[in-house]
Design an enzyme around this catalytic site. Structure first.
Site, PDB file in Angstrom:
ATOM      1  N   LYS A 171     -54.846 -13.674  -8.967  1.00  0.00           N
ATOM      2  CA  LYS A 171     -53.429 -13.313  -9.179  1.00  0.00           C
ATOM      3  C   LYS A 171     -52.802 -14.203 -10.245  1.00  0.00           C
ATOM      4  O   LYS A 171     -52.155 -13.721 -11.172  1.00  0.00           O
ATOM      5  CB  LYS A 171     -52.654 -13.471  -7.859  1.00  0.00           C
ATOM      6  CG  LYS A 171     -51.143 -13.483  -8.040  1.00  0.00           C
ATOM      7  CD  LYS A 171     -50.406 -13.676  -6.746  1.00  0.00           C
ATOM      8  CE  LYS A 171     -50.193 -15.097  -6.305  1.00  0.00           C
ATOM      9  NZ  LYS A 171     -49.160 -15.862  -7.059  1.00  0.00           N
ATOM     10  N   ASN A 172     -52.987 -15.503 -10.109  1.00  0.00           N
ATOM     11  CA  ASN A 172     -52.286 -16.411 -11.025  1.00  0.00           C
ATOM     12  C   ASN A 172     -52.876 -16.392 -12.427  1.00  0.00           C
ATOM     13  O   ASN A 172     -52.233 -16.829 -13.377  1.00  0.00           O
ATOM     14  CB  ASN A 172     -52.268 -17.835 -10.460  1.00  0.00           C
ATOM     15  CG  ASN A 172     -51.328 -17.933  -9.263  1.00  0.00           C
ATOM     16  OD1 ASN A 172     -50.534 -17.021  -9.029  1.00  0.00           O
ATOM     17  ND2 ASN A 172     -51.429 -19.014  -8.515  1.00  0.00           N
TER      18      ASN A 172
ATOM     19  N   CYS B 204     -36.823 -21.009  -4.844  1.00  0.00           N
ATOM     20  CA  CYS B 204     -37.562 -20.069  -4.013  1.00  0.00           C
ATOM     21  C   CYS B 204     -38.055 -20.782  -2.775  1.00  0.00           C
ATOM     22  O   CYS B 204     -37.696 -21.919  -2.514  1.00  0.00           O
ATOM     23  CB  CYS B 204     -38.677 -19.410  -4.787  1.00  0.00           C
ATOM     24  SG  CYS B 204     -40.192 -20.281  -4.705  1.00  0.00           S
TER      25      CYS B 204
ATOM     26  N   ARG C 208     -38.051 -25.317  -8.156  1.00  0.00           N
ATOM     27  CA  ARG C 208     -38.745 -24.665  -9.260  1.00  0.00           C
ATOM     28  C   ARG C 208     -37.872 -24.442 -10.496  1.00  0.00           C
ATOM     29  O   ARG C 208     -37.635 -23.299 -10.911  1.00  0.00           O
ATOM     30  CB  ARG C 208     -39.382 -23.357  -8.781  1.00  0.00           C
ATOM     31  CG  ARG C 208     -40.311 -23.583  -7.619  1.00  0.00           C
ATOM     32  CD  ARG C 208     -41.076 -22.370  -7.220  1.00  0.00           C
ATOM     33  NE  ARG C 208     -42.256 -22.146  -8.061  1.00  0.00           N
ATOM     34  CZ  ARG C 208     -43.128 -21.167  -7.848  1.00  0.00           C
ATOM     35  NH1 ARG C 208     -42.936 -20.318  -6.871  1.00  0.00           N
ATOM     36  NH2 ARG C 208     -44.173 -21.035  -8.622  1.00  0.00           N
TER      37      ARG C 208
ATOM     38  N   ASP D  73     -51.870 -24.858  -3.530  1.00  0.00           N
ATOM     39  CA  ASP D  73     -51.969 -23.520  -2.933  1.00  0.00           C
ATOM     40  C   ASP D  73     -52.923 -23.485  -1.734  1.00  0.00           C
ATOM     41  O   ASP D  73     -52.947 -22.497  -0.994  1.00  0.00           O
ATOM     42  CB  ASP D  73     -52.423 -22.497  -3.985  1.00  0.00           C
ATOM     43  CG  ASP D  73     -51.367 -22.288  -5.058  1.00  0.00           C
ATOM     44  OD1 ASP D  73     -50.205 -22.663  -4.837  1.00  0.00           O
ATOM     45  OD2 ASP D  73     -51.709 -21.751  -6.130  1.00  0.00           O
TER      46      ASP D  73
ATOM     47  N   ARG E 106     -48.575 -10.397  -1.216  1.00  0.00           N
ATOM     48  CA  ARG E 106     -48.327 -10.723  -2.631  1.00  0.00           C
ATOM     49  C   ARG E 106     -49.583 -11.295  -3.276  1.00  0.00           C
ATOM     50  O   ARG E 106     -49.718 -11.249  -4.497  1.00  0.00           O
ATOM     51  CB  ARG E 106     -47.208 -11.771  -2.752  1.00  0.00           C
ATOM     52  CG  ARG E 106     -45.811 -11.217  -2.557  1.00  0.00           C
ATOM     53  CD  ARG E 106     -44.775 -12.298  -2.837  1.00  0.00           C
ATOM     54  NE  ARG E 106     -45.211 -13.103  -3.959  1.00  0.00           N
ATOM     55  CZ  ARG E 106     -45.216 -14.436  -3.995  1.00  0.00           C
ATOM     56  NH1 ARG E 106     -44.778 -15.138  -2.978  1.00  0.00           N
ATOM     57  NH2 ARG E 106     -45.636 -15.078  -5.065  1.00  0.00           N
TER      58      ARG E 106
HETATM   59  N1  EPU Z   1     -41.544 -27.875 -12.691  1.00  0.00           N
HETATM   60  C1  EPU Z   1     -40.379 -28.400 -13.203  1.00  0.00           C
HETATM   61  N2  EPU Z   1     -39.883 -27.836 -14.361  1.00  0.00           N
HETATM   62  C2  EPU Z   1     -40.518 -26.790 -14.999  1.00  0.00           C
HETATM   63  C3  EPU Z   1     -41.706 -26.265 -14.432  1.00  0.00           C
HETATM   64  C4  EPU Z   1     -42.200 -26.836 -13.276  1.00  0.00           C
HETATM   65  O1  EPU Z   1     -39.788 -29.335 -12.670  1.00  0.00           O
HETATM   66  O2  EPU Z   1     -40.012 -26.330 -16.037  1.00  0.00           O
HETATM   67  C5  EPU Z   1     -42.054 -28.449 -11.406  1.00  0.00           C
HETATM   68  C6  EPU Z   1     -42.018 -27.393 -10.298  1.00  0.00           C
HETATM   69  O3  EPU Z   1     -40.741 -27.321  -9.701  1.00  0.00           O
HETATM   70  C7  EPU Z   1     -43.108 -27.871  -9.368  1.00  0.00           C
HETATM   71  C8  EPU Z   1     -44.138 -28.466 -10.322  1.00  0.00           C
HETATM   72  O4  EPU Z   1     -43.438 -28.734 -11.549  1.00  0.00           O
HETATM   73  O5  EPU Z   1     -42.585 -28.856  -8.530  1.00  0.00           O
HETATM   74  C9  EPU Z   1     -45.327 -27.560 -10.589  1.00  0.00           C
HETATM   75  O6  EPU Z   1     -44.915 -26.369 -11.201  1.00  0.00           O
HETATM   76  P1  EPU Z   1     -45.832 -25.518 -12.201  1.00  0.00           P
HETATM   77  O7  EPU Z   1     -44.968 -25.099 -13.345  1.00  0.00           O
HETATM   78  O8  EPU Z   1     -47.089 -26.257 -12.484  1.00  0.00           O
HETATM   79  O9  EPU Z   1     -46.177 -24.268 -11.300  1.00  0.00           O
HETATM   80  P2  EPU Z   1     -45.854 -22.738 -11.576  1.00  0.00           P
HETATM   81  O10 EPU Z   1     -46.342 -22.351 -12.923  1.00  0.00           O
HETATM   82  O11 EPU Z   1     -44.460 -22.429 -11.216  1.00  0.00           O
HETATM   83  C10 EPU Z   1     -48.200 -21.956 -10.699  1.00  0.00           C
HETATM   84  C11 EPU Z   1     -48.680 -20.951  -9.697  1.00  0.00           C
HETATM   85  C12 EPU Z   1     -48.353 -21.442  -8.291  1.00  0.00           C
HETATM   86  C13 EPU Z   1     -49.040 -22.792  -8.083  1.00  0.00           C
HETATM   87  C14 EPU Z   1     -48.588 -23.786  -9.166  1.00  0.00           C
HETATM   88  C15 EPU Z   1     -49.289 -25.128  -9.099  1.00  0.00           C
HETATM   89  C16 EPU Z   1     -48.528 -18.854 -10.864  1.00  0.00           C
HETATM   90  C17 EPU Z   1     -47.900 -17.532 -10.972  1.00  0.00           C
HETATM   91  N3  EPU Z   1     -48.041 -19.671  -9.920  1.00  0.00           N
HETATM   92  O12 EPU Z   1     -46.780 -22.050 -10.502  1.00  0.00           O
HETATM   93  O13 EPU Z   1     -48.916 -20.494  -7.392  1.00  0.00           O
HETATM   94  O14 EPU Z   1     -48.722 -23.300  -6.822  1.00  0.00           O
HETATM   95  O15 EPU Z   1     -48.842 -23.202 -10.475  1.00  0.00           O
HETATM   96  O16 EPU Z   1     -50.656 -24.962  -9.163  1.00  0.00           O
HETATM   97  O17 EPU Z   1     -49.455 -19.167 -11.575  1.00  0.00           O
HETATM   98  C18 EPU Z   1     -49.124 -19.323  -5.357  1.00  0.00           C
HETATM   99  O18 EPU Z   1     -50.019 -18.660  -5.887  1.00  0.00           O
HETATM  100  O19 EPU Z   1     -48.881 -19.293  -4.121  1.00  0.00           O
HETATM  101  C19 EPU Z   1     -48.293 -20.203  -6.194  1.00  0.00           C
HETATM  102  C20 EPU Z   1     -47.125 -20.679  -5.810  1.00  0.00           C
END
Ligand code: EPU
Length: 416
Positions: free
Chosen positions: A22-23, A116, A121, A305, A397
């Site tokens: 998915k990711n 969320c 986030r 995750d 999801r």
């Molecule tokens: N963060 C910030 N500012 C930003 C972006 C992120 O402070 O601009 C913080 C977030 O709030 C969080 C941390 O950095 O505390 C990690 O966030 P990251 O951006 O790495 O994660 P993401 O891209 O929002 C993806 C996956 C998540 C997975 C995380 C970490 C997708 C669609 N989602 O999220 O997947 O947990 O990376 O590996 O790729 C799931 O599949 O259940 C899921 C939540």
């Protein structure tokens, strides 16, 4: 809204083929908009998140058609640069569209993705990097308005290796003039998947999988066919399920290297695991030993995750485990539900201390988020008596045919 009804106590036996990630696939959908040509994404999981992403692409004017396991995307007639609020709220990953819509249409309007269920986030890392590439950004009335008519490659240094921000910058910088570099980039396998896909479309990206990525911009993107990488989190969830229930499973089409941190923890706690190129074989008899300390970290550390499923395993392990969630502030919503099932867990700040018991007890509980929901299913598989889990749309999801796959392995689970 559906429910799962589970009668716990069965061991798991058999083989399963792991679904596409998915990711990994969601940013590919965004990337497909960089070209007017046809893009075919194979091994595309059929999940609520993917369906919602397809709806958003259609609302921008793209044609999206699923044929079995493949999805064909044609972005020839894009006619909107606005990501609809209602749909954006359903799917946080719609934020990736900002990078590709900007690269293609030079402007974009998107509703601010709110907090969320697992944390606040914010998207400051995405937006700061976009500004460094020359995107003009205005935030008004809950919307983000972006203008990328004068973007130019630039060196970008992340304060934190955000997965989504790394992907978004790769998407935008692929279509910017000149060279962009990202230091302290995320190293998750999904980033390498996106690099391979974009390069097949004509992009010039190197370094994915390391903290330093180089992106040389181009204006010429072409259609491609690409096979999505396997879902390491889904594969990991089935491994943990087998450790919770006992039994013997073989996961076909996984990439064991993507699960190194989990496999090493499970092996230490007494699971027998063998791997070859694309398959993982696991055999578990009796209760596993507790984990000293597991901290979630960016890849290649232990994945956030899999924290919730691992919590369930710790609930029934021999001894006391300690789990620290470092990535998301509120990713412990499964814990009150596990406590209703008899789990002995205390949480102070980000540290959960879990004293293992022989077996959980069935209860009526609710899934609060995707991975936390999967953890509750694993708890139900272990529990004495019947567990009824509501709000399973969260689980759907990310897990394709979760109940059917578990039932085929011998679990007593039905969806009503
Ligand atoms: N963060 C910030 N500012 C930003 C972006 C992120 O402070 O601009 C913080 C977030 O709030 C969080 C941390 O950095 O505390 C990690 O966030 P990251 O951006 O790495 O994660 P993401 O891209 O929002 C993806 C996956 C998540 C997975 C995380 C970490 C997708 C669609 N989602 O999220 O997947 O947990 O990376 O590996 O790729 C799931 O599949 O259940 C899921 C939540």
């Amino acid at each position: 809204m559906g429910k799962y009804i589970i009668n716990g106590g069965s061991t798991l036996h058999g083989q399963l083929v792991v679904q596409g990630s998915k990711n990994a696939v969601l940013p590919l959908f965004a990337g497909a908009l960089l070209t007017e040509d046809e893009v075919v994404i194979q091994n595309c999981p059929d999940l609520l998140d993917v369906q919602n992403m397809s709806r958003i692409l259609r609302s921008l004017g793209a044609d999206v058609e699923r044929h079995g396991n493949s999805v064909k995307i044609v972005g020839k007639h894009l006619n909107s640069h606005e990501i609809p609020v209602g749909l954006a709220k359903e799917l946080r990953s719609s934020i990736f569209l900002l990078g590709s819509v900007l690269a293609r249409m030079k402007k974009a309007k998107v509703a601010y993705p709110g907090g969320c269920d697992i944390g606040i986030r914010p998207i400051n890392i995405h937006l700061d990097a976009f500004r460094e590439l020359g995107v003009r950004i205005e935030e008004r009335y809950g919307y983000i308005f972006c203008d990328a008519s004068e973007i130019q490659g630039a060196p970008i240094a992340f304060d934190y290796p955000s997965v989504g921000a790394t992907e978004n910058v790769m998407l935008l910088a692929s279509g910017a003039k000149g060279m962009t570099t990202i230091s302290n980039a995320a190293r998750e396998p999904e980033i390498e998947g996106l690099q391979d896909f974009l390069n097949a479309m004509g992009a010039r990206i190197s370094g994915a999988g390391t903290p330093f990525i180089t992106i040389e911009g181009t204006e010429h993107f072409k259609g491609t066919q690409y096979t999505t990488i396997p879902d390491r989190i889904v594969a990991g969830t089935y491994l943990i399920a087998t450790a919770v229930c006992g039994g013997e499973i073989e996961i076909i089409g996984a990439k064991p290297a993507h699960l190194h941190s989990l496999i090493s923890k499970l092996t230490k706690s007494g699971c027998k695991i063998l791997v070859d190129n694309d398959n993982i074989y696991m055999n578990v008899s009796g209760r596993v030993a507790a984990f000293d300390k597991i901290e979630t970290q960016p890849y290649p550390g232990f994945p956030t995750d899999l924290q919730a499923p691992l919590c369930t395993l710790a609930c029934v392990a021999r001894g006391t485990s300690s789990i620290i969630e470092n990535i998301f502030e509120t990713r412990y919503k499964h814990i009150p539900e596990l406590i209703k099932m008899g789990a002995r867990i205390s949480v102070i700040d980000r540290v959960a201390t879990i004293r293992g018991i022989e077996r959980l007890s069935g209860a009526e509980i609710a899934a609060m988020d995707l991975r936390g929901g999967a953890a509750l299913v694993l708890a139900g598989l272990n529990a004495k008596g019947t567990t009824i889990i509501s709000d399973i749309h969260h689980i759907e999801r990310g897990y394709q045919n979760f109940d059917g796959t578990l039932a085929a392995l011998g679990a007593d689970i039905i969806k009503v």
